[in-house]
Write an enzyme that holds these catalytic residues in place. Sequence first.
Site, PDB file in Angstrom:
ATOM      1  CB  SER A 108      -5.767   6.496  -3.195  1.00 38.45           C
ATOM      2  OG  SER A 108      -4.804   6.562  -4.223  1.00 38.45           O
ATOM      3  CB  SER A 109      -2.574  10.792  -4.488  1.00 35.44           C
ATOM      4  OG  SER A 109      -1.809   9.679  -4.887  1.00 35.44           O
ATOM      5  CB  CYS A 110      -5.150   7.149  -7.967  1.00 34.39           C
ATOM      6  SG  CYS A 110      -6.255   6.110  -7.044  1.00 34.39           S
ATOM      7  CE1 TYR A 137      -7.885   1.252  -3.937  1.00 36.46           C
ATOM      8  CE2 TYR A 137      -6.690   3.192  -4.648  1.00 36.46           C
ATOM      9  CZ  TYR A 137      -7.032   2.306  -3.655  1.00 36.46           C
ATOM     10  OH  TYR A 137      -6.537   2.469  -2.388  1.00 36.46           O
ATOM     11  CE  LYS A 141      -9.680   3.381  -1.317  1.00 34.55           C
ATOM     12  NZ  LYS A 141      -9.997   3.016   0.083  1.00 34.55           N
ATOM     13  CG  HIS A 180       1.874   0.360  -4.387  1.00 39.04           C
ATOM     14  ND1 HIS A 180       1.150  -0.265  -3.400  1.00 39.04           N
ATOM     15  CD2 HIS A 180       0.981   1.087  -5.104  1.00 39.04           C
ATOM     16  CE1 HIS A 180      -0.124   0.072  -3.525  1.00 39.04           C
ATOM     17  NE2 HIS A 180      -0.256   0.885  -4.542  1.00 39.04           N
TER      18      HIS A 180
END
Length: 312
Positions: A108-110, A137, A141, A180
């Site tokens: 994920s981009s987070c 999270y 990842k 989301h």
Amino acid sequence: MDKSSKIYVAGHNGMVGSAIVRLLKQLNFTNILTRSSAELDLRNQEAVTFFFEETKPDYVFLAAAKVGGILANNTYRGEFLFDNLMITTNIIHAAHTHSVKKLLFLGSSCIYPKLAPQPLKEEDLLTGLLEETNEPYAIAKIAGIKMCEAYHDQYGDNFISAMPTNLYGPNDNYDLQKSHVLPALLKKFHQAKIQGLKQVEIWGSGSPLREFLHVDDLAAACLFLMENYDGKQFVNIGSGTEITIKELALLIKELVGYSGDLVFDAAKPDGTPRKLMDVSFIHSLGWKHTIELKEGIKAVYQDALIGNRLND
Ligand code: GFB
């Protein structure tokens, strides 16, 4: 991959996994392996090992994860860390011990630092502190990325990683406490229109910038990488364009045909101020997205109406 290769799609009931299965079926892959969470608890290492022993997949798409929007990430912090770490490490390790030919891990981009320079380049990983609301999270990842890299280094495993930006599409989660922003706003504006409400509440200030990608584009990118890319470096996947939450709300308001007002709830978190992927690496490999945001939202709105997903 051959059309008859045994391909395990972990997380096939989720938005991402179901899009990958849809694409594989469209392209006539005949040997797709799936298990629901009731059939196989991916947090249980013994069960995962037994499943790989029994089925011996050739390829693995690791799309299984506990996911959610900003509030769910911030509320279920322990579950987001534990479940995602267990799912990820169990599958990657079992893929190694059972000689899977290739695995694609989805992140994920987070994973990027909250205040990383924009657009986010792959080399920006671990250069600063993470966004607080989704740190658990993101840590899980990042562990997945590092595990693929470490197994690549130590064992020569062909395990690659892809980092998608914020996704939307069929089979999204419309639970307003867990979803989301995009499905949440579709549902809120649709319900406000039907019920004749005067205003719709938007969380935060409306100023954060987000990039959105249709999940069918993501599935195409995953297949592209599975067939064409063997690098240790993980790959960003996005559309390369961003929009403020307020602009997104106005777009969804227009597409739904709602005529009331927006109100911003400052008590809800904004999250990271900006999160735009640098997609020059995947473009250089030969892949680009095809579904633009407006047409993508229109299609998803129709899909959600047909599936009766926008009512409680
Ligand atoms: O999509 P979202 O929940 O996740 O929120 P993140 C994006 C932005 O939309 C935030 C605002 O600034 C929210 O405050 N927003 C406005 C809303 N109205 C709403 C609403 O009704 N519902 C929701 N959910 N948001 C997640 C991460 O961050 O993105 C995950 O927590 C993951 O780890 C995912 O990376 C892709 O983009 O802030």
